[in-house]
Design an enzyme around this catalytic site. Structure first.
Site, PDB file in Angstrom:
ATOM      1  N   THR A   1       0.866  -1.376  -0.350  1.00 44.20           N
ATOM      2  CA  THR A   1       0.192  -0.117  -0.254  1.00 44.20           C
ATOM      3  C   THR A   1       0.836   1.710  -0.077  1.00 44.20           C
ATOM      4  O   THR A   1       1.876   1.209   0.369  1.00 44.20           O
ATOM      5  CB  THR A   1      -1.004  -0.112   1.027  1.00 44.20           C
ATOM      6  OG1 THR A   1      -2.013   1.484   0.907  1.00 44.20           O
ATOM      7  CG2 THR A   1       0.050  -0.166   2.666  1.00 44.20           C
TER       8      THR A   1
ATOM      9  N   GLU B   1      -3.919  -2.871   5.551  1.00 49.17           N
ATOM     10  CA  GLU B   1      -4.026  -3.727   6.839  1.00 49.17           C
ATOM     11  C   GLU B   1      -4.842  -4.721   7.374  1.00 49.17           C
ATOM     12  O   GLU B   1      -4.862  -5.008   8.071  1.00 49.17           O
ATOM     13  CB  GLU B   1      -3.291  -2.483   7.784  1.00 49.17           C
ATOM     14  CG  GLU B   1      -2.058  -1.559   7.172  1.00 49.17           C
ATOM     15  CD  GLU B   1      -2.158  -0.531   5.989  1.00 49.17           C
ATOM     16  OE1 GLU B   1      -3.399  -1.025   5.308  1.00 49.17           O
ATOM     17  OE2 GLU B   1      -1.175   0.332   6.403  1.00 49.17           O
TER      18      GLU B   1
ATOM     19  N   LYS C   1      -5.747  22.404  11.077  1.00 49.47           N
ATOM     20  CA  LYS C   1      -5.585  23.215  12.510  1.00 49.47           C
ATOM     21  C   LYS C   1      -5.929  24.123  12.428  1.00 49.47           C
ATOM     22  O   LYS C   1      -4.753  24.869  11.778  1.00 49.47           O
ATOM     23  CB  LYS C   1      -4.718  22.560  12.634  1.00 49.47           C
ATOM     24  CG  LYS C   1      -4.393  22.582  14.670  1.00 49.47           C
ATOM     25  CD  LYS C   1      -3.591  21.827  15.082  1.00 49.47           C
ATOM     26  CE  LYS C   1      -4.234  21.359  16.846  1.00 49.47           C
ATOM     27  NZ  LYS C   1      -3.431  20.989  17.957  1.00 49.47           N
TER      28      LYS C   1
ATOM     29  N   TRP D   1      -9.210  21.854  15.454  1.00 47.20           N
ATOM     30  CA  TRP D   1      -9.546  20.834  13.871  1.00 47.20           C
ATOM     31  C   TRP D   1     -10.167  21.130  13.433  1.00 47.20           C
ATOM     32  O   TRP D   1     -11.628  21.440  13.600  1.00 47.20           O
ATOM     33  CB  TRP D   1      -9.035  19.771  14.820  1.00 47.20           C
ATOM     34  CG  TRP D   1      -7.958  18.939  15.136  1.00 47.20           C
ATOM     35  CD1 TRP D   1      -7.993  18.545  16.173  1.00 47.20           C
ATOM     36  CD2 TRP D   1      -7.290  19.028  14.368  1.00 47.20           C
ATOM     37  NE1 TRP D   1      -6.443  18.409  16.448  1.00 47.20           N
ATOM     38  CE2 TRP D   1      -5.852  18.459  15.659  1.00 47.20           C
ATOM     39  CE3 TRP D   1      -7.032  18.983  13.575  1.00 47.20           C
ATOM     40  CZ2 TRP D   1      -4.957  18.195  15.883  1.00 47.20           C
ATOM     41  CZ3 TRP D   1      -4.847  19.271  13.311  1.00 47.20           C
ATOM     42  CH2 TRP D   1      -4.482  18.644  14.182  1.00 47.20           C
TER      43      TRP D   1
HETATM   44  P1  AMP Z   1      -6.294   1.457   1.338  1.00 44.63           P
HETATM   45  O1  AMP Z   1      -4.975   0.941   2.431  1.00 44.63           O
HETATM   46  O2  AMP Z   1      -5.144   2.580   0.326  1.00 44.63           O
HETATM   47  O3  AMP Z   1      -7.770   0.694   1.321  1.00 44.63           O
HETATM   48  O4  AMP Z   1      -6.602   2.747   2.137  1.00 44.63           O
HETATM   49  C1  AMP Z   1      -7.141   2.815   3.641  1.00 44.63           C
HETATM   50  C2  AMP Z   1      -7.966   3.826   3.797  1.00 44.63           C
HETATM   51  O5  AMP Z   1      -8.597   4.634   3.026  1.00 44.63           O
HETATM   52  C3  AMP Z   1      -7.810   3.938   5.733  1.00 44.63           C
HETATM   53  O6  AMP Z   1      -7.540   4.182   6.244  1.00 44.63           O
HETATM   54  C4  AMP Z   1      -8.826   5.586   5.272  1.00 44.63           C
HETATM   55  O7  AMP Z   1      -8.402   6.104   4.967  1.00 44.63           O
HETATM   56  C5  AMP Z   1      -9.707   5.235   3.535  1.00 44.63           C
HETATM   57  N1  AMP Z   1     -11.412   4.614   3.478  1.00 44.63           N
HETATM   58  C6  AMP Z   1     -10.821   3.164   3.104  1.00 44.63           C
HETATM   59  N2  AMP Z   1     -12.244   3.245   3.382  1.00 44.63           N
HETATM   60  C7  AMP Z   1     -13.246   4.912   4.232  1.00 44.63           C
HETATM   61  C8  AMP Z   1     -14.291   6.049   3.379  1.00 44.63           C
HETATM   62  N3  AMP Z   1     -15.555   4.522   3.816  1.00 44.63           N
HETATM   63  N4  AMP Z   1     -14.993   6.803   3.911  1.00 44.63           N
HETATM   64  C9  AMP Z   1     -13.476   6.995   4.448  1.00 44.63           C
HETATM   65  N5  AMP Z   1     -12.341   6.627   3.867  1.00 44.63           N
HETATM   66  C10 AMP Z   1     -11.870   6.112   3.977  1.00 44.63           C
END
Ligand code: AMP
Length: 539
Positions: free
Chosen positions: A181, A326, A434, A439
């Site tokens: 990732t 993860e 910020k 925030w």
């Molecule tokens: P990835 O490992 O590329 O699948 O990215 C994971 C990250 O995507 C998570 O830690 C979140 O920051 C973001 N993410 C995944 N699903 C959502 C969702 N439904 N809404 C907002 N952010 C999301």
């Protein structure tokens, strides 16, 4: 009770026995294939026997650079089925990252789609561990290539053994798959999935209150097989005997809409960008989408407007889910509880635009500056996760120490939790703004802007400010034909009733496109650079 190891190969063995007639419909470059699980099983066994002949042994990494199709599905089972490791590689990453990933994982063999071959030809001299390349082509002849040794997938399979056995000595904790990732800084980080994690996660996808995958489903994963294993759906759907529709290389929204109608797709999964594109297509064409019982949306926040458009205009149930590489990836899914059916329509939409509650089997904790936050929908903290399909380290990577501490995975996602236990992702820890010590959630403002009729997409980033340290700036892409219809003040006026004054963006910049990551998420790092350049064009 018996101690029976959970293994990925056994999922396909189950489909071979109980669902041999059920189909996988797969679009490749040139052909629409229809194979049943009996045939997929035999082809997978042939593939295992061939890989064995090519010298692949337990624990070896099998790299794939491929779109969603049946051959990719076969490797999904052949690699872990013989005790080696399926390593899906994101084809949209930069060549440098792809070289890094293949060398870091020490891939021994690479399975490549035909249109990815030029990329590999460009980088293959940098690949230190790869001993064989296999092209997944429909053509009888292999393309001319500088890469050696280069094999044709179908030619190899034709000499394979269709009765070859799945390994019967799998330890459920051994690696079955891996996926890298992108990191905010530095090289991509690898996550290794155990057999146990993939099987338990597949169970979770079958629960009625999550995705409820079942034999009667026709599942079309639009999320790439190289992005967290298409969210695990190919493993679960094969196990349950669902029909699978693989949309193949370089699909368009038109192809997706046509496949939904033609194959009566019941469930599909992808990121919001895909669904924005499909929505446009549905509005232009006249498609029968009545077979759809669920569109799963995750990977980034699903804007409320998107959910409403699917449900109200097209009568398609739309479910917001959350997860990460993860986490294999399913963590939460947004569904109303039985007693929430009394809410007003607007309240229901508000509730369902949040990311939902934790799926059974996982544990969570939300930690703010002074310990665990109250479940009051207001206090913000970082989401921490624990469970049998949550990683406990990055593969051979010192960054593990920060992300995996005290037995928890620190997601880097800032959330609130309401009284129902529903989480709402407020931001990435690194993207929060910020202002004057308080925030501001960039995600909330961008979702609000995306509810404006003229807006196609919007992203909000921080710019440095002398007085407030940081202030929000909105970057907006308008729908075609709306380019001159909306100005900065219209957007600000639209936001005013929804936010405190100090949350309102200082500026609204119009873009033709928001830069996106290799998996379709807003690339805020790049966007911040573009915004900076607009303010100081001389650099
Ligand atoms: P990835 O490992 O590329 O699948 O990215 C994971 C990250 O995507 C998570 O830690 C979140 O920051 C973001 N993410 C995944 N699903 C959502 C969702 N439904 N809404 C907002 N952010 C999301």
């Amino acid at each position: 009770m018996m101690q029976v190891p959970l293994s990925v190969g056994s999922l396909l063995e189950h489909a071979e026995k109980f669902f041999p007639k059920k189909e996988v419909i797969s679009q490749t470059h040139d052909v629409l294939h229809r194979l049943n699980y009996g045939e997929i099983g035999q082809r997978t066994r042939r593939l295992m026997s061939i890989m064995n002949e090519l010298g692949i042994r337990k624990g070896d990494r099998i790299g794939t650079l491929a779109w969603n199709h049946h051959r990719h599905l076969e490797i999904y089972f052949a690699a872990p089925g013989m005790g080696s490791v399926l390593h899906t590689i994101n084809i949209r990453l930069s060549p440098e990252d792809i070289i890094y990933i293949i060398n870091h994982a020490k891939d021994k063999i690479l399975f490549i789609d035909e249109d990815i071959l030029p990329l590999i030809e460009h980088i293959h001299t940098h690949l230190k561990t790869v001993e064989a390349f296999v092209v997944m082509t429909d053509k009888a002849e292999l393309p001319d290539s500088t890469i050696q040794p280069l094999y044709s997938y179908e030619e190899l399979l034709s000499t394979g053994d269709p009765t070859y056995e799945f390994a019967n000595d799998i330890d459920e904790n051994q690696p079955a798959g891996m996926c890298y990732t992108s990191a905010t800084t530095g090289k991509p980080k690898g996550v290794v999935y155990s057999h146990r994690a993939i099987v338990l996660h597949s169970f979770a996808l079958g629960l009625a209150d999550t995705a409820g995958l079942s034999e009667s489903d026709v599942s079309m994963p639009v999320v790439p097989q190289f992005h967290v294993n298409a969210w695990g759906t190919p493993f679960a759907c094969t196990w349950f005997g669902s029909t699978q529709v693989m949309p193949g290389p370089r699909f368009t929204p038109k192809r997706l809409a046509e496949f939904i109608e033609r194959f009566k797709v019941t469930i599909t999964a992808g990121v919001p960008t895909i669904w924005l594109g499909l929505l446009r297509e549905l509005e232009q064409g006249n498609y029968d989408t009545s077979s759809l019982r669920a569109v799963l949306c995750g990977g980034s926040a699903a804007p409320l407007g998107l959910i409403k458009a699917f449900e109200e205009k097209h009568n398609i149930p739309f479910y917001h889910a959350y997860g990460a590489t993860e986490t294999t990836p399913l963590v939460t899914i947004s569904r109303l509880k039985s007693y929430q059916q009394d809410l007003t329509l607007e309240e229901k939409f508000q509730e369902r635009s949040r990311q939902g509650i934790l799926v059974p089997g996982l544990q969570m904790k939300v930690v703010g500056d002074s310990g665990e936050v109250e479940w009051n929908g207001k206090e913000m903290g970082e989401l921490l996760l624990k469970g049998p399909w949550i990683a406990d380290e990055y593969y051979k990577d010192a960054r593990s120490d920060d992300a995996f501490k005290d037995g928890w995975f620190h997601t880097g996602d800032v959330v609130t939790v309401d009284e129902e236990g529903t989480i709402k992702i407020v931001d990435r820890t690194k993207d929060l703004i910020k202002s004057g010590g308080e925030w501001i959630s960039s995600v909330e403002i961008e979702n609000a802007i995306m509810a404006h009729n003229a807006v196609f997409e919007a992203s909000v980033v921080a710019i440095a400010d002398e007085k407030w340290q940081e202030r929000p700036v909105a970057c907006v892409v308008l729908h075609e034909g709306q380019e001159n219809a909306v100005k900065k003040d219209d957007i600000i006026e639209f936001l005013k009733p929804q936010f405190p004054k100090w949350w309102l963006p200082d500026d609204v910049l119009f873009f033709e496109e928001i830069p996106k990551s290799s998996v379709g998420k807003f690339l805020k790092r790049e966007l911040r650079e573009q915004v900076k350049a607009r303010y100081s064009p001389q650099g």
